[in-house]
Write an enzyme that holds these catalytic residues in place. Structure first.
Site: not given
Ligand code: PLP
Length: 385
Positions: A186
């Site tokens: 991210k």
């Molecule tokens: C990455 C992601 C999540 C969850 O995040 P984590 O930190 O991996 O638990 C939830 N929703 C979306 C759209 C994501 O891309």
């Protein structure tokens, strides 16, 4: 010479990040929560949000948000069919049912028309997902939510640094809560991490409680008179969703470079837009007209695999052989065996299925060079020829 492999996404760690974590390791306490509070403040300030609660990952952020929203058995929450599993699963964690909403076949985003069609007497919340970092059109959803007394929870895992209507996504101006993820792929990372932002102090209090077993210590919040300084109460069932000081030290350091990361992502995306303009059968999913407010977590293209007579699997394998990683975001969640067994059929959501059949995410991350973009586009042209 073998060129380096370009994954579809990757973190950017520099010496300042390393130093921040090392400094946190040398402190007397690793979980005093001082670094957590500092990270929460930095995030809240960056987003113009009154409150932020940091947790151990983005899924935990969604889980906590669904819990404090009061979702439970018998309730329904509207979730776009194109998203990561976590958006729907968090609704199940609290015993409610996700209702999958179709998306626009070109943008992959939830639309207010499909939301209206999916509304029912049990609908309690809407969870818009700002896919790839492109903000969903929130205004009609805000109007609907007000009319029907629904809660809006934005899954902003892709949208750290995005903005809508002149306000940062997660500022608390449009939705009751927004959730973020700090997974390495991210915009900014804590290794694993997440957060919920809100303008509502009561929701914020409940998020902090849910993060720590439902424990309460503040004298004013206790049900019984306090017998002494050791005393605490568990007033509801919570979890351990805590994040460490080490992770938050990294997070604060990363947030300091968020604007640089975003700027670089936008520059690279604009370069893709330009270079892809002449490639037959390939269309940028967003393009220059969708660039306003976009945080470009992902750069996706729509490819006419059928018309070009190139199956997607062959395109992905061909690109991998040229050192280029790609990914599909996402398989429609209702297509998963778990949700099929609950009665869902992704084929009945034609927009989602169309989007899924044509999408491919290309490499995009801040440390990419301009020439890496050129290389990806040339490789794509070669594989499709
Ligand atoms: C990455 C992601 C999540 C969850 O995040 P984590 O930190 O991996 O638990 C939830 N929703 C979306 C759209 C994501 O891309």
């Amino acid at each position: 010479m073998q060129l380096p492999f370009l994954p579809y996404g990757r973190h950017s760690i520099d010496e300042a990040d390393v130093a921040a974590v090392v400094a946190a390791l040398r402190r007397d306490y690793l979980t005093t929560l001082a670094a957590v509070a500092a990270f929460e403040r930095a995030l809240a300030v960056r987003l113009g949000a009154p409150h932020a609660a940091a947790v151990c990952n983005g899924t935990a952020a969604l889980h906590a948000a669904c819990h404090v929203a009061g979702l439970g058995p018998g309730d329904e929450a509207l979730v776009p069919a194109i998203t990561f599993l976590a958006t729907a699963n968090c609704v199940r964690y609290v015993g409610a049912e996700p209702v999958f909403v179709d998306v626009d076949p070109i943008s992959g985003l939830m639309t207010s028309d499909s939301v209206k069609r999916a509304l029912g007497p049990r609908t309690k919340a809407i969870l818009p997902v700002h896919l790839r970092g492109r903000p969903v059109d929130m205004a009609p959803l805000v109007a609907l939510a007000e009319q029907r007394g629904l809660l809006l929870i934005e899954d902003a895992a892709h949208a750290l640094g995005a903005s809508y209507g002149g306000a940062p996504v997660g500022s608390g101006r449009y939705a009751a809560m927004a959730t973020f993820s700090f997974h390495p792929v991210k915009h900014a990372t804590t290794g694993e991490g997440g957060a919920v932002t809100t303008a509502d102090p009561a929701l914020h209090e409940r998020l902090l409680r849910f993060r720590n077993h439902g424990m309460v210590r503040a004298p004013a919040a206790l049900e019984r008179p306090s017998p002494g300084p050791w005393y605490y109460e568990q007033q509801e069932l919570g979890h351990n969703l805590r994040i460490t000081d080490l992770q938050c030290a990294l997070g604060s350091s990363q947030l300091g470079r968020l604007s640089i990361f975003l700027e670089r992502r936008r520059t690279l995306a604009a370069r893709y837009d330009r270079l892809l303009a002449d490639l037959h059968g390939v269309t940028p999913t967003d393009g220059p007209r969708a660039a306003a407010g976009h945080a470009y977590h992902l750069y996706a293209v729509r490819i006419d695999f059928g018309g070009l007579r190139r199956p997607r699997a062959a395109v992905m394998t061909g690109l991998r052989e040229l050192g280029i990683g790609t990914q599909v975001h996402y398989i429609p969640v209702p297509h998963q065996p778990y949700y099929r067994a609950r009665g869902w059929r992704a084929e009945q959501l034609p927009g989602a299925w169309d989007y899924y059949e044509h999408t491919l995410s290309l490499p995009l991350y801040p440390s990419m060079a301009d020439t890496d973009v050129d290389r990806v586009v040339e490789a794509l042209a070669q594989v499709l020829r």
